[in-house]
Motif scaffolding. Structure first.
Motif, PDB file in Angstrom:
ATOM      1  N   ALA A 106       0.844  -1.207   0.000  1.00 45.90           N
ATOM      2  CA  ALA A 106       0.000   0.000   0.000  1.00 45.90           C
ATOM      3  C   ALA A 106       0.872   1.247   0.000  1.00 45.90           C
ATOM      4  N   TYR A 155      -0.451   1.362  -9.807  1.00 44.83           N
ATOM      5  CA  TYR A 155      -0.459  -0.109  -9.748  1.00 44.83           C
ATOM      6  C   TYR A 155      -0.086  -0.705 -11.101  1.00 44.83           C
ATOM      7  N   VAL A 193       1.320   9.310  -5.233  1.00 44.62           N
ATOM      8  CA  VAL A 193       1.602  10.684  -4.790  1.00 44.62           C
ATOM      9  C   VAL A 193       2.436  11.409  -5.854  1.00 44.62           C
ATOM     10  N   VAL A 244      -4.684  12.787  -3.906  1.00 43.63           N
ATOM     11  CA  VAL A 244      -4.486  11.562  -4.686  1.00 43.63           C
ATOM     12  C   VAL A 244      -5.860  11.051  -5.108  1.00 43.63           C
ATOM     13  N   VAL A 245      -6.059  10.885  -6.413  1.00 47.02           N
ATOM     14  CA  VAL A 245      -7.353  10.426  -6.926  1.00 47.02           C
ATOM     15  C   VAL A 245      -7.228   9.001  -7.475  1.00 47.02           C
ATOM     16  N   GLU A 246      -8.378   8.439  -7.808  1.00 54.58           N
ATOM     17  CA  GLU A 246      -8.445   7.036  -8.234  1.00 54.58           C
ATOM     18  C   GLU A 246      -7.482   6.734  -9.391  1.00 54.58           C
ATOM     19  N   VAL A 260      -3.924   6.090  -8.338  1.00 50.82           N
ATOM     20  CA  VAL A 260      -3.720   4.766  -7.743  1.00 50.82           C
ATOM     21  C   VAL A 260      -3.690   3.691  -8.829  1.00 50.82           C
ATOM     22  N   LYS A 261      -4.646   3.765  -9.763  1.00 50.25           N
ATOM     23  CA  LYS A 261      -4.705   2.738 -10.810  1.00 50.25           C
ATOM     24  C   LYS A 261      -3.462   2.772 -11.695  1.00 50.25           C
ATOM     25  N   ILE A 274       2.671   1.510  -3.510  1.00 45.23           N
ATOM     26  CA  ILE A 274       1.739   2.011  -4.529  1.00 45.23           C
ATOM     27  C   ILE A 274       1.392   3.465  -4.207  1.00 45.23           C
ATOM     28  N   GLY A 275       1.197   3.760  -2.927  1.00 42.02           N
ATOM     29  CA  GLY A 275       0.858   5.121  -2.503  1.00 42.02           C
ATOM     30  C   GLY A 275       1.925   6.130  -2.898  1.00 42.02           C
TER      31      GLY A 275
END
Lengths: 72, 72
Positions: free
Chosen positions: B39, B67, B47, B58-60, B63-64, B42-43
């Motif tokens: 986490a 990853y 960022v 941080v928006v979706e 994150v996608k 990926i975070g």
């Protein structure tokens, strides 16, 4: 995608620990889904390793070996 | 390793969903630590992507994309 199991608040904290000023709800939910998928993927390999060792209980070494294998 | 943030019970359920008959406490704790490290990894990338887009949140999509990048 798995049913929601992991709570959002600690995931939000982990992303802020990674340096985020703010994390949208959708971003935290997306990371929750990713972590759950990874948990199941690692879990499936760990279950195979436990069976290989003729155990019904998944132990720490199964999880660690599963993660090492998946990183390759 | 990060401080314990994620609860153990849902992680135990995810490994049982992956096929485990039983999961030792140490195995679930080990997977908790792995998921927390992932986490944060990926975070951190998310960022960076948010900053690159001149956002503090941080928006979706951050994150996608993080990853997807890390899977390569």
């Amino acid at each position: 995608m798995a049913k929601a199991e992991l709570p959002i608040a600690p995931i939000d904290r982990l992303v802020r620990k990674a340096g985020a000023g703010r994390v949208s709800a959708e971003a935290a939910e997306s990371l929750r889904d990713i972590l759950q998928d990874l948990a199941i993927d690692i879990g499936k390999v760990a279950v195979d390793f436990a069976r290989h060792a003729k155990r019904k209980t998944v132990v720490e070494d199964d999880v660690k070996l599963a993660y090492e294998q998946m990183k390759r």
